[in-house]
Design an enzyme around this catalytic site. Structure first.
Site, PDB file in Angstrom:
ATOM      1  N   ARG A  55       0.834  -1.217   0.000  1.00 25.36           N
ATOM      2  CA  ARG A  55       0.000   0.000   0.000  1.00 25.36           C
ATOM      3  C   ARG A  55       0.864   1.260   0.000  1.00 25.36           C
ATOM      4  NH1 ARG A  55      -3.751  -3.152  -1.867  1.00 25.36           N
ATOM      5  NH2 ARG A  55      -4.444  -4.708  -0.371  1.00 25.36           N
ATOM      6  N   ASN A  81       2.558  -7.530   7.827  1.00 26.32           N
ATOM      7  CA  ASN A  81       2.557  -8.852   7.187  1.00 26.32           C
ATOM      8  C   ASN A  81       4.022  -9.246   7.077  1.00 26.32           C
ATOM      9  OD1 ASN A  81      -0.236  -8.928   6.821  1.00 26.32           O
ATOM     10  ND2 ASN A  81      -0.100  -7.838   4.868  1.00 26.32           N
ATOM     11  N   LYS A 120       0.626  -8.484  13.987  1.00 28.92           N
ATOM     12  CA  LYS A 120      -0.656  -8.762  13.331  1.00 28.92           C
ATOM     13  C   LYS A 120      -0.811 -10.276  13.413  1.00 28.92           C
ATOM     14  CE  LYS A 120      -2.777  -8.460   8.697  1.00 28.92           C
ATOM     15  NZ  LYS A 120      -2.688  -7.825   7.358  1.00 28.92           N
ATOM     16  N   GLU A 158      -5.865 -12.072   8.316  1.00 27.39           N
ATOM     17  CA  GLU A 158      -5.513 -12.138   6.897  1.00 27.39           C
ATOM     18  C   GLU A 158      -4.360 -13.111   6.645  1.00 27.39           C
ATOM     19  OE1 GLU A 158      -4.970  -8.005   5.722  1.00 27.39           O
ATOM     20  OE2 GLU A 158      -7.123  -7.772   5.443  1.00 27.39           O
ATOM     21  N   ARG A 208      -2.288  -5.856  17.158  1.00 27.19           N
ATOM     22  CA  ARG A 208      -3.360  -5.267  16.345  1.00 27.19           C
ATOM     23  C   ARG A 208      -4.699  -5.996  16.517  1.00 27.19           C
ATOM     24  NH1 ARG A 208      -2.501  -4.858  10.824  1.00 27.19           N
ATOM     25  NH2 ARG A 208      -3.273  -2.742  10.606  1.00 27.19           N
ATOM     26  N   ASP A 261     -12.157  -0.671   7.539  1.00 28.62           N
ATOM     27  CA  ASP A 261     -10.785  -0.633   7.035  1.00 28.62           C
ATOM     28  C   ASP A 261     -10.461   0.678   6.332  1.00 28.62           C
ATOM     29  OD1 ASP A 261      -8.285  -1.431   6.409  1.00 28.62           O
ATOM     30  OD2 ASP A 261      -8.834  -3.036   5.034  1.00 28.62           O
ATOM     31  N   GLU A 305      -4.515   4.430   0.950  1.00 29.19           N
ATOM     32  CA  GLU A 305      -4.973   3.204   0.292  1.00 29.19           C
ATOM     33  C   GLU A 305      -6.366   3.356  -0.319  1.00 29.19           C
ATOM     34  OE1 GLU A 305      -4.964  -0.252   2.819  1.00 29.19           O
ATOM     35  OE2 GLU A 305      -5.852  -1.535   1.281  1.00 29.19           O
ATOM     36  N   TRP A 319     -14.544 -11.235   1.455  1.00 27.56           N
ATOM     37  CA  TRP A 319     -13.909 -10.236   2.330  1.00 27.56           C
ATOM     38  C   TRP A 319     -14.858  -9.536   3.302  1.00 27.56           C
ATOM     39  CZ3 TRP A 319      -8.731 -10.045   2.659  1.00 27.56           C
ATOM     40  CH2 TRP A 319      -8.012 -10.670   1.636  1.00 27.56           C
TER      41      TRP A 319
HETATM   42  O1  GCW Z   1      -6.403  -2.429   4.552  1.00 22.87           O
HETATM   43  C1  GCW Z   1      -5.807  -3.665   4.602  1.00 22.87           C
HETATM   44  C2  GCW Z   1      -4.788  -3.641   3.531  1.00 22.87           C
HETATM   45  C3  GCW Z   1      -3.703  -4.667   3.736  1.00 22.87           C
HETATM   46  C4  GCW Z   1      -3.125  -4.491   5.127  1.00 22.87           C
HETATM   47  C5  GCW Z   1      -4.247  -4.674   6.134  1.00 22.87           C
HETATM   48  C6  GCW Z   1      -3.787  -4.451   7.571  1.00 22.87           C
HETATM   49  C7  GCW Z   1      -0.885  -4.794   5.870  1.00 22.87           C
HETATM   50  O2  GCW Z   1      -5.426  -3.809   2.307  1.00 22.87           O
HETATM   51  O3  GCW Z   1      -2.726  -4.465   2.740  1.00 22.87           O
HETATM   52  O4  GCW Z   1      -2.056  -5.353   5.383  1.00 22.87           O
HETATM   53  O5  GCW Z   1      -5.260  -3.749   5.888  1.00 22.87           O
HETATM   54  O6  GCW Z   1      -4.083  -3.403   8.101  1.00 22.87           O
HETATM   55  O7  GCW Z   1      -3.160  -5.315   8.140  1.00 22.87           O
END
Ligand code: GCW
Length: 714
Positions: free
Chosen positions: A198, A240, A319, A323, A356, A402, A430, A576
């Protein structure tokens, strides 16, 4: 030894610290009293300013200067004690005439300065400072070196005003003690996400092709910019955590230490994103179970080594179970077990965990209307309140989804009184135009920070964060010559730091500061027009972006994957959890207790009732909380469908106007900045047109309702 100020490559834009911003300081005579690394940085900064503008700087321990000091930057403990009885000390706000005379005498009477401010000693804290004007002398006092650095940057911000007529002492202390940026930077270029996940400003400022960048001056220049807006902590890698990045914790620790060395002179501590599976992937343990003795020992020993190498290391960012990232769920444990494991390892060194709360089911069945992604963070974390160790910060995205252009405030913020909370913003754009669109986000963050989860008279989000928590944001910086791709996106980074220091600041006032520092309007051919036009382009740009994108808080409608540009149904039938449920009759997500997912029940009153009620729900969040027919009448008097048409045409018209205004600045701003912004505005205009046309066409086709004003809907 003064710390030399960093000199990045000449084509790197100076952002809010161009040499001209230091004119007021650099053309005067400065005296610095105190010792320490950050005091050396202060002296280095003033030396550089003086080299460009003809002033002088000396230390209190040097030979007396030939000229009276105009500016005194002093650590209170470094000032000599006055030889007087306590009862004689003049009060802080009204130093006696004799003191004033002493202060501005050729050889500044530092004892008198101390005596005048005796009550401030110890009250300014680790980062605070006081600014006072005594006759002809401006005095910045601090208890600790960081305060002096922040005080210097305040004087830079004020410019000549800092040397104006006498005024009462002003005390500045940060509302939040940690003001942090998370970099979603990868060490190795990721096949899908690239060097920066991002990221919209080129490569990483820290990493390139699997190694730390060799351009250390750039990193130091970044630290300097951050200190000047108040940021004091940086996580240097993506949450990540991929294979190479996992090793930063162990055999690649030297790389982290190198960055820490570059950031330290500006009072910034380094934090690291770690993988919860580290004991398995790095050490070959059979498990990463947080309650396993061998796992605990491994984290304790690994953390000991981190601190042996980086004594002022800040802590870990995690994290987990989100995801696809590993976490405690694999072992039948919960997030408190996971966070406490790391907190225990960090505690002996004063380190912290940012754990997180962005945890939700990203493999949802779109047919299932009962699962609601908005509920997820609360459902996972609120029951754990009180179980986290004292050095855990549960890091909560400011909204329940988000980082959309409009969301309600996350109910988690009101649900965990026994937990330290870090509120997370996204400076990287983003979902707000990816630094191709002008979108000044401070008004949005300011709204969030001022929101009162318990209603009028209750505490605000800023109060909750300030009460033992902190503020974190995802950085928007890369190795682009303008730092942020879009030069005007620099303002978002600046504003984040300033709002984290003082959440009560008005977004327009912060923008004023940024404009004055960055563009030096006073020296332009038309200062008034330059300031006014920048405000016209930027002040309302977040609302403009909202107008031409997803309506009334419903969110998403972006292209899946990269998240740029319109695609109304792009996420509608995906796993999602990001749906709008538009059909021929209406649109929106029913999150009520009465008939929907029950999300409104996660708020305390009065908001639990306000959001539940179709009549009372604020227009801008209507489709976040309710599914309504197209002819539902808003508080504004317009129907939902007409509102969609009107706001989309209006948003597009505003972008056209924005471009016209920006063009009028040709000749008044740096041509390279002007060209880059013009190029981005052309793309913004193209994209806004696309949004406007797609959204309007989509809802026209679904609803069959014509535009009462008869505009083309395609
Ligand atoms: O908004 C989403 C993003 C991911 C991101 C995730 C997060 C780092 O699309 O790219 O991952 O949030 O906040 O962990």
């Amino acid at each position: 030894m003064p710390v030399p100020t960093p000199e990045p490559a000449p084509d790197v834009h100076p952002a809010w610290l161009p040499p001209e911003a230091f004119r007021a300081v650099g053309s005067r005579h400065t005296l610095v009293a105190g010792d320490g690394k950050l005091v050396d940085t202060v002296v280095g900064e003033v030396e550089r300013a003086c080299a460009g503008h003809g002033g002088t700087v000396r230390r209190a321990t040097d030979e007396p200067g030939a000229r009276p000091a105009d500016l005194v930057l002093a650590l209170i403990p470094a000032l000599p004690e006055a030889d007087r009885r306590p009862g004689d000390a003049p009060d802080a706000t009204a130093a006696s005439g004799a003191d004033l005379a002493a202060v501005h005498a050729a050889h500044v009477d530092l004892a008198a300065v101390r005596a005048a401010h005796v009550d401030l000693a110890g009250a300014l804290g680790a980062e605070g400072f006081a600014l006072a004007r005594h006759g002809q002398v401006t005095v910045v006092l601090a208890d600790a070196p960081a305060g002096l650095l922040y005080g210097l940057f305040e004087v830079v911000r004020l410019g000549d005003t800092a040397f104006g007529p006498e005024c009462p002492v002003r005390v500045h202390r940060p509302a939040l003690s940690r003001r942090m940026l998370d970099h979603w930077d990868n060490v190795d270029e990721h096949p899908v996400m690239g060097q920066v996940e991002r990221g919209y400003a080129g490569g990483s400022i820290f990493w390139r092709d699997g190694r730390p960048r060799r351009d250390r001056a750039r990193v130091r220049a970044y630290a300097r910019l951050l200190a000047a807006c108040g940021v004091n902590a940086v996580a240097v890698n993506n949450v990540n955590v991929h294979a190479t990045e996992a090793r930063l914790l162990t055999d690649r620790l030297d790389d982290v230490a190198e960055i820490a060395d570059d950031l330290r002179p500006y009072g910034i501590r380094v934090h690291l994103s770690v993988t919860f599976a580290a004991p398995v992937v790095l050490a070959g343990l059979a498990t990463a179970d947080p309650l396993d003795e061998a796992v605990r020992t491994w984290w304790a020993e690994t953390t000991r080594r981190v601190y042996a190498r980086i004594p002022d290391f800040g802590g870990y960012v995690v994290k987990a179970d989100s995801e696809g990232q590993p976490g405690p769920f694999s072992y039948g444990r919960d997030h408190a077990d996971g966070a406490n494991l790391l907190a225990e390892a960090l505690a002996p060194y004063g380190g912290v965990v940012h754990w997180r709360a962005f945890v939700y089911n990203h493999r949802q069945d779109w047919r299932d209307r009962s699962t609601d992604r908005a509920r997820a963070a609360f459902d996972h974390f609120a029951p754990l309140d009180g179980r986290f160790r004292d050095n855990v910060f549960v890091q909560v995205k400011h909204g329940p989804m988000d980082f959309q252009v409009r969301e309600p405030v996350s109910p988690v913020i009101a649900a965990m009184p026994g937990t330290r909370l870090a509120v997370e913003f996204q400076v990287t754009q983003e979902y707000t135009g990816q630094q191709r669109h002008v979108c000044y986000l401070a008004p949005w963050w300011s709204e969030v920070l001022r929101y009162r989860p318990w209603g009028e008279g209750g505490r605000s989000v800023a109060d909750v964060a300030a009460d033992g928590g902190d503020l974190v944001a995802v950085s928007n910086v890369g190795d682009d010559r303008f730092w942020t791709g879009h030069p005007l996106a620099q303002a978002n980074l600046y504003a984040f730091g300033r709002l984290a220091w003082d959440p009560a600041l008005a977004p327009e006032a912060v923008l004023d500061e940024w404009i004055d520092l960055t563009f030096d309007p006073a020296r332009s051919a038309d200062p008034e027009m330059l300031r006014r036009t920048l405000h016209e382009v930027m002040d309302d740009s977040w609302r403009t972006y909202e107008r031409y994108t997803a309506p009334l808080g419903v969110g998403f409608m972006v292209r899946p994957g990269h998240h740029y540009g319109p695609d109304v149904d792009g996420y509608e039938y995906t796993p999602w959890g990001t749906y709008h449920f538009a059909d021929r009759d209406g649109v929106g997500v029913d999150r009520t207790r009465a008939t929907g997912t029950g999300f409104t029940g996660q708020y305390p009153p009065p908001w639990s009732q306000v959001y539940e009620s179709l009549d009372r729900c604020p227009d801008e969040l209507l489709l976040f909380f309710h599914h309504v027919p197209y002819d539902h009448v808003l508080h504004s008097g317009s129907t939902v469908i007409q509102h969609i048409y009107d706001t989309h045409f209006a948003g597009l018209a505003e972008v056209i106007e924005m471009s016209r205004r920006w063009e009028s600045l040709a000749g008044l701003v740096d041509p390279a900045v002007h060209a880059r912004v013009s190029e981005r505005l052309a793309e913004q205009l193209r994209c806004a047109q696309e949004w406007c046309d797609q959204i309007n066409a989509y809802f026209h086709r679904k609803s069959g309702v014509p535009d009462v004003r008869g505009r083309p809907l395609h």
